[in-house]
Structure formats: structure tokens, C-alpha cells
Design an enzyme around this catalytic site. Structure first.
Site, PDB file in Angstrom:
ATOM      1  N   VAL A 238      46.154  35.241  47.768  1.00  0.00           N
ATOM      2  CA  VAL A 238      45.566  36.302  48.772  1.00  0.00           C
ATOM      3  C   VAL A 238      44.329  36.403  48.507  1.00  0.00           C
ATOM      4  CG1 VAL A 238      45.945  38.436  49.501  1.00  0.00           C
ATOM      5  CG2 VAL A 238      47.874  37.321  49.371  1.00  0.00           C
ATOM      6  N   GLU A 239      43.903  36.679  47.012  1.00  0.00           N
ATOM      7  CA  GLU A 239      42.702  36.959  46.765  1.00  0.00           C
ATOM      8  C   GLU A 239      41.726  35.973  47.050  1.00  0.00           C
ATOM      9  OE1 GLU A 239      39.431  39.685  44.064  1.00  0.00           O
ATOM     10  OE2 GLU A 239      41.752  39.852  43.761  1.00  0.00           O
ATOM     11  N   THR A 240      42.089  34.725  46.541  1.00  0.00           N
ATOM     12  CA  THR A 240      41.452  33.321  46.681  1.00  0.00           C
ATOM     13  C   THR A 240      41.036  33.172  48.153  1.00  0.00           C
ATOM     14  OG1 THR A 240      42.424  32.523  44.631  1.00  0.00           O
ATOM     15  CG2 THR A 240      41.369  31.269  46.191  1.00  0.00           C
TER      16      THR A 240
END
Length: 130
Positions: free
Chosen positions: A52-54
Site C-alpha cells: 500500500v505504501e509503495t
């Protein structure tokens, strides 16, 4: 799938790749379940958070003005069902793109298209250091 070296070392070690980079279509981010599981064989929630963060960071950085970049300041993930084989795939939509904050919503599905998780990444826009 395209080269994932621009996604960072952690994403590379987890097997995260991006497709459709540079095309007119929104990119999709892919991550194998194998190698990213918790002790019971299901995809680890922390691995999903990294995906998700990537994915959110890549898209958020497409929204910033010149000489700036977006950095994650908050990530959250709701897990809906386990993924135990194959890969998971993330797509990103920008919920808010302001001059100081960018908020991305990330949908993660399995190989059958069933939703595995829903994430949200908030990024702060900062000036590049020279």
C-alpha cells in the site's frame, strides 16, 4: 512486468513490481504471496502495508509540483480476506491532491479479483533538498 528497481530496496526484496508504468493506463502493482506470509501461510498484514505504501507513494509523487516530493506520513490497511497463494495486485486512486497533503486510496485484490485489503496513504509534500 517492468523493472522494479525504482521502487526501493524493501519493495524489491518483497518482489513488488509495477506494470503499465509510463502508459496511458493507471499502473498496477503486484506482489507475490510466497515469501511474504505470516506463520499460518496467509499474506502478512505488514507486507500488505508495504505494498500500500509503495503503490501510494509512486502515485502521490506524480501529483507534486516541480522540485518537490511526497513522503508518507500515515498508512492504514483494512484486511478483508486472506490471500494464501499466487499474487496480490494493487491499484491506486488519488482522493485528495493538495499543495501540502496527498491522500491515496489503494485497493488490493487477489488473482481472482477478490478484494483482500483496502489501504489509505497520506503523504506530505516537501521541497527537494539541494
Amino acid at each position: 512486468m517492468s523493472d522494479n528497481t525504482n521502487l526501493g530496496a524493501l519493495a524489491g526484496s518483497m518482489g513488488i513490481e509495477i506494470t503499465d508504468e509510463g502508459s496511458a493506463l493507471p499502473p498496477t502493482f503486484h506482489m507475490p504471496v510466497a515469501g511474504n506470509t505470516q506463520p499460518y501461510g496467509a499474506l502478512h498484514g505488514g507486507a500488505t502495508a508495504v505494498l500500500v505504501e509503495t503503490a501510494g507513494s509512486v502515485i502521490a509523487n506524480r501529483c507534486v509540483r516541480a522540485n518537490h516530493h511526497a513522503v508518507g506520513i500515515e498508512v492504514s490497511v483494512s484486511h478483508h480476506r486472506p490471500a494464501t497463494a499466487g499474487s496480490v495486485h494493487a491499484t491506486v486512486s488519488v482522493a485528495h491532491a493538495g499543495s501540502q497533503l496527498i491522500v491515496c486510496e489503494v485497493v488490493v485484490v487477489d488473482d481472482l479479483g477478490k478484494r483482500v485489503a483496502t489501504g489509505r496513504l497520506t503523504c506530505m509534500v516537501v521541497a527537494d533538498r539541494h
